[in-house]
Write an enzyme that holds these catalytic residues in place. Structure first.
Site, PDB file in Angstrom:
ATOM      1  N   HIS A 162      45.934  26.418  47.709  1.00  0.00           N
ATOM      2  CA  HIS A 162      46.440  27.710  47.193  1.00  0.00           C
ATOM      3  C   HIS A 162      45.734  28.100  45.897  1.00  0.00           C
ATOM      4  O   HIS A 162      46.322  28.785  45.061  1.00  0.00           O
ATOM      5  CB  HIS A 162      47.958  27.679  46.974  1.00  0.00           C
ATOM      6  CG  HIS A 162      48.716  27.057  48.088  1.00  0.00           C
ATOM      7  ND1 HIS A 162      49.142  27.754  49.195  1.00  0.00           N
ATOM      8  CD2 HIS A 162      49.106  25.760  48.284  1.00  0.00           C
ATOM      9  CE1 HIS A 162      49.777  26.929  50.020  1.00  0.00           C
ATOM     10  NE2 HIS A 162      49.760  25.716  49.501  1.00  0.00           N
ATOM     11  N   SER A 283      24.085  43.226  33.228  1.00  0.00           N
ATOM     12  CA  SER A 283      24.767  44.507  33.336  1.00  0.00           C
ATOM     13  C   SER A 283      24.012  45.525  32.493  1.00  0.00           C
ATOM     14  O   SER A 283      23.453  45.190  31.448  1.00  0.00           O
ATOM     15  CB  SER A 283      26.203  44.367  32.829  1.00  0.00           C
ATOM     16  OG  SER A 283      26.687  45.616  32.369  1.00  0.00           O
ATOM     17  N   LYS A 289      26.815  40.025  29.866  1.00  0.00           N
ATOM     18  CA  LYS A 289      27.029  39.682  31.276  1.00  0.00           C
ATOM     19  C   LYS A 289      25.882  38.908  31.921  1.00  0.00           C
ATOM     20  O   LYS A 289      24.718  39.197  31.683  1.00  0.00           O
ATOM     21  CB  LYS A 289      27.217  40.970  32.081  1.00  0.00           C
ATOM     22  CG  LYS A 289      28.571  41.576  31.884  1.00  0.00           C
ATOM     23  CD  LYS A 289      29.576  40.868  32.735  1.00  0.00           C
ATOM     24  CE  LYS A 289      30.789  41.769  32.902  1.00  0.00           C
ATOM     25  NZ  LYS A 289      31.618  41.307  33.979  1.00  0.00           N
ATOM     26  N   GLU A 296      27.456  37.025  45.500  1.00  0.00           N
ATOM     27  CA  GLU A 296      28.227  38.213  45.894  1.00  0.00           C
ATOM     28  C   GLU A 296      27.554  38.947  47.044  1.00  0.00           C
ATOM     29  O   GLU A 296      28.218  39.450  47.956  1.00  0.00           O
ATOM     30  CB  GLU A 296      28.411  39.146  44.694  1.00  0.00           C
ATOM     31  CG  GLU A 296      29.310  38.529  43.635  1.00  0.00           C
ATOM     32  CD  GLU A 296      29.351  39.360  42.364  1.00  0.00           C
ATOM     33  OE1 GLU A 296      29.891  40.462  42.402  1.00  0.00           O
ATOM     34  OE2 GLU A 296      28.839  38.896  41.331  1.00  0.00           O
TER      35      GLU A 296
END
Ligand code: ARG
Length: 469
Positions: A162, A283, A289, A296
């Site tokens: 979980h 970024s 970043k 992704e």
């Protein structure tokens, strides 16, 4: 003459219809398979006395020239100015060019053959190569995973259920789960290859032919185990492609899970891993970043491959026997799925190789969050407390620890004894991180001895696959 079938027509094809019907824009990538199949077909026709030796030789030479010219760029598959083609598909392209080059003999090539069995053969040859290529790519990825495993049998980290800390494990064990997934994927590709390796050429349009073709010869020349058994099935079967796209979908699903894992581990909250600069992007507005874009994108591209599988399943579902033009729609999804998986697998492997694992952070994390609670209960069980009672005792103890902001191992023995008089000084060793991991010795568990066996078996398996590849 660009079309192979003008005889019974009295009108030119409407331009929009031609554009809609043509497949050369995408099936041009089958040129090599198409030429190889035609060469073997012609040779077989010669051996069977259906074509003269001179015709066969002229055809083979002509086809060799076409192949060489396509590969050198001297014979472009599409018109270089308009970007379109006068030819309907790659089969028409090759045959028409052959006739232009060698005349009469070229017109005899299509004897005893239909584009239906021709395209069935071309796609199968292409897919078989793609399966083999994908197997090789997977082996490289498996190697990358196994190397990280071998180097990290003592890199402790939490295991989750979980997404909550559950029990401690090691990075070797954690990644071993992905090794197993990818190992099964590899096996699925081998199964797919074995099932698909039958040659459809000779099925004709659907009902075979009246010429005495030697299908077994063609099959063996093209590296197939045998010729397909039923000619109607031969021209209308796309199961092997569906099977391959299912395999690719499962591979992509596994890579997506793996990506998700790494994205979480790479977050500021976890900091289990640091992605290499070469495999991250920044970024445009936030200077701090460093994003895990490769992961992704891999996770995002799964949707395409599932979509490709769904397209083909749907295209096939209502088709009566035998060939229907709907089947031309097999190519774009198949090529897209193949290209996508072929790009993702090696990139993912390289990204993995460059990841830095923050071992200290992982170990610290494994020590927090009561990952040793099960072991504390097991400790009491060994001292004679029934497991269900031990579970209750440790549950209450955890509650106290949460109150005090401490781990179980940080409570003094006197305090532990207020929960159970079975606690002795040896509890601290019994619930230490290393003990918790290394006591787990069941086959497949992260304990040192069990893990050593898993690693040895995985290494031996990988070596054996590389040898047969
Ligand atoms: N371009 C077609 C395809 O990809 C080739 C087969 C054409 N056969 C036919 N009967 N029209 O499926």
């Amino acid at each position: 003459m660009a079309q192979l079938w003008g005889g019974r027509f009295t009108k030119q094809t409407d331009a929009a219809v031609k554009a809609f019907n043509d497949s050369i824009g995408f099936d041009k990538r089958l040129y090599r398979q198409d030429i190889t199949g035609s060469m073997v077909h012609a040779r077989m026709l010669g051996r069977q006395g259906i074509l003269s030796a001179e015709d066969c030789e002229a055809i083979e030479k002509g086809l060799e020239g076409i192949l060489a010219d396509i590969e050198s760029g001297a014979l472009p598959l599409m018109d270089q100015v308009s970007g379109i083609s006068e030819y309907e598909d790659i089969h028409s392209f090759v045959e028409s060019n052959l006739i232009d080059r060698i005349g009469e003999a070229g017109k005899r090539l299509h004897t005893g053959r239909s584009r239906n069995d021709q395209v069935a053969l071309d796609m199968r040859l292409y897919t078989r190569e793609a399966v083999d290529d994908m197997r090789e790519r997977l082996l490289h990825l498996l190697e990358a995973v196994l190397e990280i495993m071998e180097a990290n049998t003592e890199t402790y980290m939490p295991g989750f259920t979980h997404l909550q800390k559950a029990q401690p494990t090691t990075l070797a064990h954690y990644l071993g789960a992905y090794f197993e997934m990818l190992r099964r994927d590899y096996g699925r590709l081998c199964d797919c290859r074995a099932r698909m390796n039958e040659c459809p050429l000779g099925a004709g349009a659907l009902a075979g032919t009246t010429y005495p073709l030697d299908r077994a010869y063609v099959a063996s020349e093209l590296g197939f185990d045998c010729a397909t058994r039923n000619s109607m099935d031969s021209v209308s079967d796309r199961d092997y492609l569906l099977e391959f796209l299912s395999d690719l979908s499962i591979i992509m699903m596994h890579l997506s899970r793996f990506s998700e894992e790494l994205i979480i581990w790479n977050s500021n909250e976890y900091r289990f891993v640091e992605m290499d600069d070469a495999f991250s992007t920044g970024s445009s507005i936030m200077p701090q970043k460093k994003n895990p874009d490769i992961c992704e994108l891999v996770r995002g591209k799964v949707g395409r491959v599932y979509g490709d599988l769904m397209s083909l399943l749907t295209a096939m579902k209502g088709l009566p026997l035998a060939y229907n033009k709907d089947m031309q729609e097999d190519k774009e999804p198949a090529f897209d799925a193949i290209d996508t998986a072929a790009a993702c697998i090696p990139l993912f492997a390289e990204m993995l190789r460059t990841i830095r694992f923050n071992k200290e952070v992982m170990e610290k994390s494994a020590m927090r969050g009561f990952t040793n609670a099960t072991d504390a209960a097991d400790y009491l069980v060994v001292k004679g407390v029934p497991f269900r009672d031990a579970h209750g005792i440790i549950g209450r103890l955890v509650l106290r620890c949460i109150d005090e902001g401490k781990g179980i191992e940080e409570l003094p023995l006197e305090e532990l004894k207020t929960f159970s008089d079975k606690f002795e000084a040896d509890v601290y060793d019994a619930i230490s991180l290393r003990t918790c991991v290394n006591k787990r010795l069941t086959a497949g568990a992260p304990g040192e001895a069990a893990m050593a066996e898993e690693l040895a078996a995985s290494r031996a398996w990988l070596k054996a696959q590389k040898e047969v590849q």
